[in-house]
Design a protein around this motif. Structure first.
Motif, PDB file in Angstrom:
ATOM      1  N   LYS A   1      -3.681   4.258   6.360  1.00 45.56           N
ATOM      2  CA  LYS A   1      -5.117   4.558   6.346  1.00 45.56           C
ATOM      3  C   LYS A   1      -5.831   3.668   5.329  1.00 45.56           C
ATOM      4  O   LYS A   1      -6.859   3.069   5.618  1.00 45.56           O
ATOM      5  CB  LYS A   1      -5.352   6.038   6.040  1.00 45.56           C
ATOM      6  N   LYS A   2      -5.256   3.565   4.159  1.00 43.80           N
ATOM      7  CA  LYS A   2      -5.833   2.716   3.115  1.00 43.80           C
ATOM      8  C   LYS A   2      -5.737   1.236   3.512  1.00 43.80           C
ATOM      9  O   LYS A   2      -6.683   0.474   3.326  1.00 43.80           O
ATOM     10  CB  LYS A   2      -5.117   2.969   1.795  1.00 43.80           C
ATOM     11  N   ARG A   3      -4.607   0.845   4.051  1.00 45.99           N
ATOM     12  CA  ARG A   3      -4.377  -0.558   4.411  1.00 45.99           C
ATOM     13  C   ARG A   3      -5.357  -1.046   5.478  1.00 45.99           C
ATOM     14  O   ARG A   3      -5.791  -2.187   5.454  1.00 45.99           O
ATOM     15  CB  ARG A   3      -2.942  -0.750   4.905  1.00 45.99           C
TER      16      ARG A   3
ATOM     17  N   HIS B   1       0.813  -1.221   0.000  1.00 51.62           N
ATOM     18  CA  HIS B   1       0.000   0.000   0.000  1.00 51.62           C
ATOM     19  C   HIS B   1       0.847   1.272   0.000  1.00 51.62           C
ATOM     20  O   HIS B   1       0.380   2.325   0.433  1.00 51.62           O
ATOM     21  CB  HIS B   1      -0.943   0.013   1.217  1.00 51.62           C
TER      22      HIS B   1
ATOM     23  N   ASN C   1       0.752   3.533   2.988  1.00 52.36           N
ATOM     24  CA  ASN C   1      -0.486   4.224   3.348  1.00 52.36           C
ATOM     25  C   ASN C   1      -1.295   3.364   4.319  1.00 52.36           C
ATOM     26  O   ASN C   1      -2.098   2.522   3.915  1.00 52.36           O
ATOM     27  CB  ASN C   1      -1.299   4.527   2.082  1.00 52.36           C
TER      28      ASN C   1
ATOM     29  N   GLN D   1      -8.390   0.022   6.098  1.00 54.28           N
ATOM     30  CA  GLN D   1      -9.802   0.117   5.773  1.00 54.28           C
ATOM     31  C   GLN D   1     -10.414  -1.272   5.720  1.00 54.28           C
ATOM     32  O   GLN D   1      -9.786  -2.206   5.208  1.00 54.28           O
ATOM     33  CB  GLN D   1     -10.016   0.805   4.409  1.00 54.28           C
TER      34      GLN D   1
ATOM     35  N   HIS E   1     -12.414  -4.425   4.454  1.00 53.34           N
ATOM     36  CA  HIS E   1     -12.555  -4.928   3.072  1.00 53.34           C
ATOM     37  C   HIS E   1     -13.995  -5.256   2.778  1.00 53.34           C
ATOM     38  O   HIS E   1     -14.747  -5.714   3.492  1.00 53.34           O
ATOM     39  CB  HIS E   1     -11.707  -6.172   2.866  1.00 53.34           C
TER      40      HIS E   1
END
Length: 115
Positions: free
Chosen positions: A109-111, A104, A107, A113, A115
């Motif tokens: 924050k993205k990781r 990621h 990142n 999130q 699924h």
């Protein structure tokens, strides 16, 4: 956020901060932890992510059973605030800075999130 949920969230943060500080002194490679929860399905929805610097450090921690000690301490700290995790090993996950960078681009924050 309702005041009862806000109070619970603050207590969770305090409990996990204690577990985090303990792990920093007892678990080589451990860096930090974070959590998320859906309070309409709590505590089953609680997810605690324990972050190490490298994947090898996670392997080493597992070989030395330090992962189990960390899960046990998180469970103990949660019990102190009145939160019972029926199967703590289903609430605690291990990840690494190394894997986040590879998958990621660093990142978190993205990781983290759902699924």
């Amino acid at each position: 956020m309702k005041s009862t949920i806000k109070k619970l969230e603050n207590n969770i943060i305090k409990a996990l901060t204690i577990a985090c500080e303990n792990a920093k002194t007892t678990t080589p490679g451990f860096s930090w932890l974070t959590h998320s929860a859906k309070f309409d399905n709590f505590p089953a929805s609680l997810v605690v992510t324990c972050v190490f610097e490298t994947e090898q450090q996670i392997v080493d921690a597992r070989q030395q059973k330090l992962d189990q000690a960390l899960i046990k301490d998180i469970h103990k700290q949660m019990l102190k605030i009145g939160v019972v995790l029926k199967q703590p090993r289903h609430n605690v996950f291990f990840d690494s800075e190394e894997r986040c960078i590879a998958e990621h681009a660093g990142n978190w924050k993205k990781r983290l999130q759902p699924h």
